[in-house]
Motif scaffolding. Structure first.
Motif, mmCIF file in Angstrom:
data_model
loop_
_atom_site.group_PDB
_atom_site.id
_atom_site.type_symbol
_atom_site.label_atom_id
_atom_site.label_comp_id
_atom_site.label_asym_id
_atom_site.label_seq_id
_atom_site.Cartn_x
_atom_site.Cartn_y
_atom_site.Cartn_z
ATOM 1 N N ARG B 20 0.832 -1.212 0.000
ATOM 2 C CA ARG B 20 0.000 0.000 0.000
ATOM 3 C C ARG B 20 0.856 1.247 0.000
ATOM 4 O O ARG B 20 2.008 1.238 0.449
ATOM 5 C CB ARG B 20 -0.888 0.019 1.245
ATOM 6 C CG ARG B 20 -2.047 -0.910 1.168
ATOM 7 C CD ARG B 20 -2.935 -0.732 2.360
ATOM 8 N NE ARG B 20 -2.316 -1.211 3.606
ATOM 9 C CZ ARG B 20 -2.658 -0.781 4.800
ATOM 10 N NH1 ARG B 20 -3.568 0.155 4.929
ATOM 11 N NH2 ARG B 20 -2.073 -1.267 5.877
ATOM 12 N N GLU B 24 -2.999 4.929 2.028
ATOM 13 C CA GLU B 24 -3.967 4.019 1.415
ATOM 14 C C GLU B 24 -4.594 3.120 2.474
ATOM 15 O O GLU B 24 -3.908 2.628 3.379
ATOM 16 C CB GLU B 24 -3.255 3.168 0.355
ATOM 17 C CG GLU B 24 -4.217 2.471 -0.593
ATOM 18 C CD GLU B 24 -3.475 1.730 -1.702
ATOM 19 O OE1 GLU B 24 -2.299 2.064 -1.982
ATOM 20 O OE2 GLU B 24 -4.084 0.816 -2.267
ATOM 21 N N ARG B 26 -6.622 -0.361 3.707
ATOM 22 C CA ARG B 26 -6.682 -1.762 3.288
ATOM 23 C C ARG B 26 -7.980 -1.973 2.521
ATOM 24 O O ARG B 26 -8.938 -1.220 2.729
ATOM 25 C CB ARG B 26 -6.654 -2.674 4.524
ATOM 26 C CG ARG B 26 -5.302 -2.707 5.198
ATOM 27 C CD ARG B 26 -5.353 -3.514 6.463
ATOM 28 N NE ARG B 26 -5.950 -2.767 7.566
ATOM 29 C CZ ARG B 26 -6.069 -3.228 8.802
ATOM 30 N NH1 ARG B 26 -5.663 -4.447 9.085
ATOM 31 N NH2 ARG B 26 -6.602 -2.492 9.750
#
Lengths: 234, 253
Positions: B20, B24, B26
């Motif tokens: 990521r 960002e 998950r």
């Protein structure tokens, strides 16, 4: 003075509905001069009143409601009823025995026993006391035959329809008696199991699709189709 | 600590250990109305987290002495399944779970109109099926969805998201590895519309500047999750579209 959402739009809790000089309807609240939705439901506005027609929720008793209760306990002076609400209902013995109740002579369980379904009216209820029910008057008392199903109480208006159009159509098309308790319990009694099963299927469909348009027509089509099928089988 | 320095949080491209970017989230999947016996329910998958929430009520309260005369009692249980973590977790509630139950209850209580249902209870059961860091945030996100699904009147949906510091950088939505070996983890729960913070905890150290950066990042991440929450709720009421209705008409002919 603006309304932010369209009529019949599905709104979630916290959705901004309107700003300005409007009147709060059900399932709405005011915060910093703005009106928000308090529950998931369909937005509605009539005149200056903005409201949300809820899609989920529990039954809260109101005086005068006709409810279908289930006996959970028989006491010495009263019955304890499950009325599918956050509060238990009570029927006092004096209500059934016209004030001449004698606990040494009269046996309450001979009138209503545990597990019996009873049609009753909410006689009193407020925030501090559990609701009391009464079985005095037209057609109240023990329910002796039929099927009882439970639906989400906020969807009852949809089952009844405008001026009873939906429920009357159901009665006509299936030939069943349909008795609606305001607490979401519905009694369906027909001539045979098949008629009852069809009516229950239709009611379940109404419950699942209560938030959609043109429901009465879709239910009519479903019932007519099933009837045709039945004719072929015979 | 020498061990910490050996851990690397970023690859050559500056991406995190699960690929990521710094800001960002998950991947999140939300599903509403997954349990038949509960008044309302929700399932959240957030990275390696999988959490099931069931809401019961408003209903009669037992034991009766817990009833409040003017409002409903909100009871909350955060529980980790024995199989939710690598080493079997003893199923009895631990000190940590009791604390998390409390902070989640305190995050949810201000949004629920408990005064509408005096002398009753609203029970929220948060069951962690698989844990991979940030379960209290995922739990809050799912719990507010389950409350809305139960038709409990509420001011807004509560959203939670963690931010923190790993390898000297401020990152969003820490996973288990970053939580364990990073410098700081900060779960935040907010009310998106009314701009209020309902939960703010911090494990580790941040400078005041880093703290503000992390808080802004967590709020921004929460607002992204809020949009997913609203979509999940709307999707739980599918509107039969036009083609379906036409089909029915055809059958009638």
């Amino acid at each position: 003075m603006t309304i932010m959402v369209e009529k019949r739009q599905l709104v979630t809790p916290g959705t901004l509905l309107a700003e300005g000089n409007y009147v709060l309807g059900e399932n709405t609240f005011l915060e910093d001069g703005k009106i928000y939705a308090a529950r998931i439901g369909l937005f509605n506005s009539a005149g200056r009143v903005v409201s949300v027609v809820g899609l989920r929720g529990v039954y809260v008793p109101q005086v005068g409601d006709e409810v279908i209760g289930k006996v959970v306990d028989v006491g010495l002076y009263s019955w304890l009823m499950d009325i599918a609400a956050p509060y238990p209902g009570v029927i006092h013995a004096s209500d059934v025995f016209d004030g001449s109740y004698n606990p040494q002579k009269d046996v309450l369980s001979e009138v209503f026993n545990v597990g019996d379904y009873v049609l009753a009216e909410v006689a009193s209820f407020d925030r501090t006391k559990d609701p009391t029910l009464t079985t005095r008057g037209r057609g109240f008392g023990k329910i002796s035959h039929g099927h009882i199903i439970e639906i989400v109480p906020v969807k009852l208006p949809r089952l009844i329809g405008k001026k009873g159009s939906m429920v009357n159509m159901l009665k006509q098309e299936t030939g069943c008696q349909i008795l609606i308790g305001q607490n979401g319990r519905v009694l369906v009694s027909g001539r045979n199991r098949e008629d009852e099963a069809l009516a229950i299927r239709a009611i379940r469909k109404i419950e699942a699709e209560a938030h959609t348009r043109g429901l009465t027509d879709r239910i009519r089509i479903l019932l007519e189709e099933e009837k045709k099928k039945g004719d072929v089988d015979e | 600590m020498s061990k910490k320095n050996e851990v690397s949080f970023f690859d050559g491209k500056g991406l995190r250990n699960d690929g990521r970017r710094l800001d960002e989230l998950r991947p999140i999947e939300l599903e509403v109305g997954v349990l038949d016996n509960a008044s309302g329910s929700a399932l959240i998958r957030q990275g390696g987290n999988r959490i099931l929430v069931g809401v019961f009520g408003p209903r009669e309260i037992h034991p009766k002495h817990l009833a409040l005369p003017n409002r409903a009692t909100l009871r909350c249980r955060y529980h980790m399944a024995p199989f939710s973590v690598e080493d079997r977790k003893h199923p009895a509630p631990s000190r940590r779970e009791t604390e998390i139950s409390k902070v989640i209850r305190e995050a949810l209580e201000p949004v629920v109109f408990t005064e509408y249902y005096p002398r009753t209870t609203i029970d929220v059961y948060i069951e962690v099926l698989e844990a991979n860091g940030g379960t209290r945030c995922s739990g809050i996100t799912a719990a507010s969805l389950a409350l809305a699904d139960a038709g409990v009147p509420m001011r807004d949906l509560v959203v939670a998201c963690a931010s923190g510091k790993v390898g000297g950088k401020i990152v969003l939505d820490l996973n288990d590895f970053e939580d364990k070996y990073g410098e700081a983890d900060m779960p935040v729960a907010i009310l998106p519309h009314l701009d209020r913070v309902l939960l703010l905890q911090m494990d580790g150290n941040l400078t005041p500047k880093e703290f503000h950066e992390a808080l802004d990042l967590a709020i921004e991440g929460s607002k992204r999750i809020y949009e997913m929450q609203k979509k999940a709720l709307r999707d739980s009421y599918p509107i039969p579209d036009e083609p379906q209705e036409e089909e029915v008409v055809e059958v009638e002919k």
